[in-house]
Scaffold this active site. Structure first.
Site, short mmCIF file in Angstrom:
data_model
loop_
_atom_site.label_atom_id
_atom_site.label_comp_id
_atom_site.label_asym_id
_atom_site.label_seq_id
_atom_site.Cartn_x
_atom_site.Cartn_y
_atom_site.Cartn_z
N LYS A 1 12.86 -3.39 14.48
CA LYS A 1 12.36 -3.11 13.12
C LYS A 1 12.47 -1.63 12.77
CE LYS A 1 8.04 -4.10 12.67
NZ LYS A 1 7.16 -2.99 12.36
N ARG B 1 -0.11 -7.20 7.89
CA ARG B 1 -0.04 -7.81 9.22
C ARG B 1 -0.86 -9.10 9.27
NH1 ARG B 1 1.81 -3.39 12.62
NH2 ARG B 1 1.00 -3.55 14.72
N ARG C 1 12.82 -1.76 31.38
CA ARG C 1 12.50 -0.37 31.73
C ARG C 1 11.72 -0.28 33.05
NH1 ARG C 1 9.30 3.36 27.56
NH2 ARG C 1 7.93 1.56 27.62
N ARG D 1 5.71 -0.22 33.95
CA ARG D 1 4.44 0.10 33.28
C ARG D 1 3.75 -1.21 32.92
NH1 ARG D 1 6.71 4.39 29.45
NH2 ARG D 1 6.84 6.15 30.86
N ARG E 1 1.73 -9.85 24.14
CA ARG E 1 1.85 -9.07 22.89
C ARG E 1 2.65 -9.84 21.85
NH1 ARG E 1 4.42 -3.91 25.04
NH2 ARG E 1 5.05 -3.45 22.92
P1 AMP Z 1 2.37 -0.13 15.31
O1 AMP Z 1 2.91 1.25 15.48
O2 AMP Z 1 2.83 -0.80 14.03
O3 AMP Z 1 2.57 -1.00 16.51
O4 AMP Z 1 0.79 0.03 15.14
C1 AMP Z 1 -0.02 0.56 16.15
C2 AMP Z 1 -1.42 -0.04 16.08
O5 AMP Z 1 -2.01 0.27 14.82
C3 AMP Z 1 -1.45 -1.55 16.16
O6 AMP Z 1 -1.46 -2.02 17.48
C4 AMP Z 1 -2.75 -1.87 15.45
O7 AMP Z 1 -3.86 -1.65 16.29
C5 AMP Z 1 -2.79 -0.83 14.35
N1 AMP Z 1 -2.17 -1.35 13.11
C6 AMP Z 1 -0.97 -1.01 12.57
N2 AMP Z 1 -0.75 -1.67 11.42
C7 AMP Z 1 -1.83 -2.45 11.21
C8 AMP Z 1 -2.20 -3.39 10.21
N3 AMP Z 1 -1.39 -3.66 9.17
N4 AMP Z 1 -3.40 -4.00 10.33
C9 AMP Z 1 -4.22 -3.74 11.35
N5 AMP Z 1 -3.93 -2.89 12.35
C10 AMP Z 1 -2.76 -2.24 12.29
#
Ligand code: AMP
Length: 202
Positions: A20, A94, A128, A161, A172
């Protein structure tokens, strides 16, 4: 941009490891539109130590999503500064309540969903291996060690890791699928013209 040109309101969705980030940056490099990543937005707030940043850190550290009302307020507030631009949202919405709140505020023109099979992502993310003492990183596909599981320089064993272990990766991916399934169904159900739902299969 001509006076009659419309602004594009786009959303990109895809599991961790789906590519993405790469696809988003290719789109924003070639077209004039702003890229808004919810993860970057949250990390920026965390770095600046804002109230939302402090709150977000508590959730992110526990591997949890930020509550919908907080996340929605933050994203919509940010979008207010971008009204005169086309944009591509990445990581938001999300959940279904986030998608509904976004829909109330803006007409979304297109949703791009990167649909990469679990197996392909698992292979990518679990490739990795690291040598913990030096931090040397190997990738089974692109940069393999001379001997499987062994550091080239010291002969010591390599480890994965916690985040890169197959069982963690599967967890995940499953969590991502459970959260976003209602969002995808919601967008697939929207028929209002000129909405375009793009599904990219790998
Ligand atoms: P990402 O970099 O998109 O994986 O986001 C890192 C973390 O931010 C995620 O694991 C969530 O805990 C939080 N996060 C990002 N976007 C959202 C969203 N739209 N709603 C809720 N939590 C979010």
């Amino acid at each position: 941009m001509g006076a009659s040109a419309r602004l594009l309101r786009a959303v990109i969705m895809g599991a961790p490891g789906s590519g993405k980030g790469t696809v988003s940056s290719r789109i924003t490099t070639h077209f004039e539109l702003k890229h808004l990543s919810s993860g970057d937005l949250l990390r920026g707030n965390m770095l600046r130590g804002t109230e939302i940043g402090v709150l977000a850190k508590a959730f992110i550290d526990q591997g949890k999503l930020i509550p919908d009302d907080v996340m929605t307020r933050l994203a919509l507030h940010e979008l207010k500064n971008l009204t005169q631009y086309s944009w591509l949202l990445d990581g938001f919405p999300r959940t279904l309540p986030q998608a509904e709140a976004l829909h109330r505020a803006y007409q979304i023109d297109t949703v791009i969903n990167l649909n990469v099979p679990f197996e392909v992502i698992k292979q990518r993310l679990t490739a990795r291996w690291i040598h913990p003492a030096s931090g040397r990183v190997y990738n089974i596909e692109f940069n393999p060690p001379k001997t499987v599981g062994i550091d080239d320089l010291t002969g010591e064993p390599l480890i994965q890791r916690e985040d890169d272990k197959p069982e963690t990766v599967i967890k995940r991916l499953k969590a991502y699928e459970d959260q976003t399934k209602p969002v995808l169904e919601y967008y697939q159900g929207l028929t209002a013209s000129p909405f375009i739902y793009v599904l990219i299969e790998y």
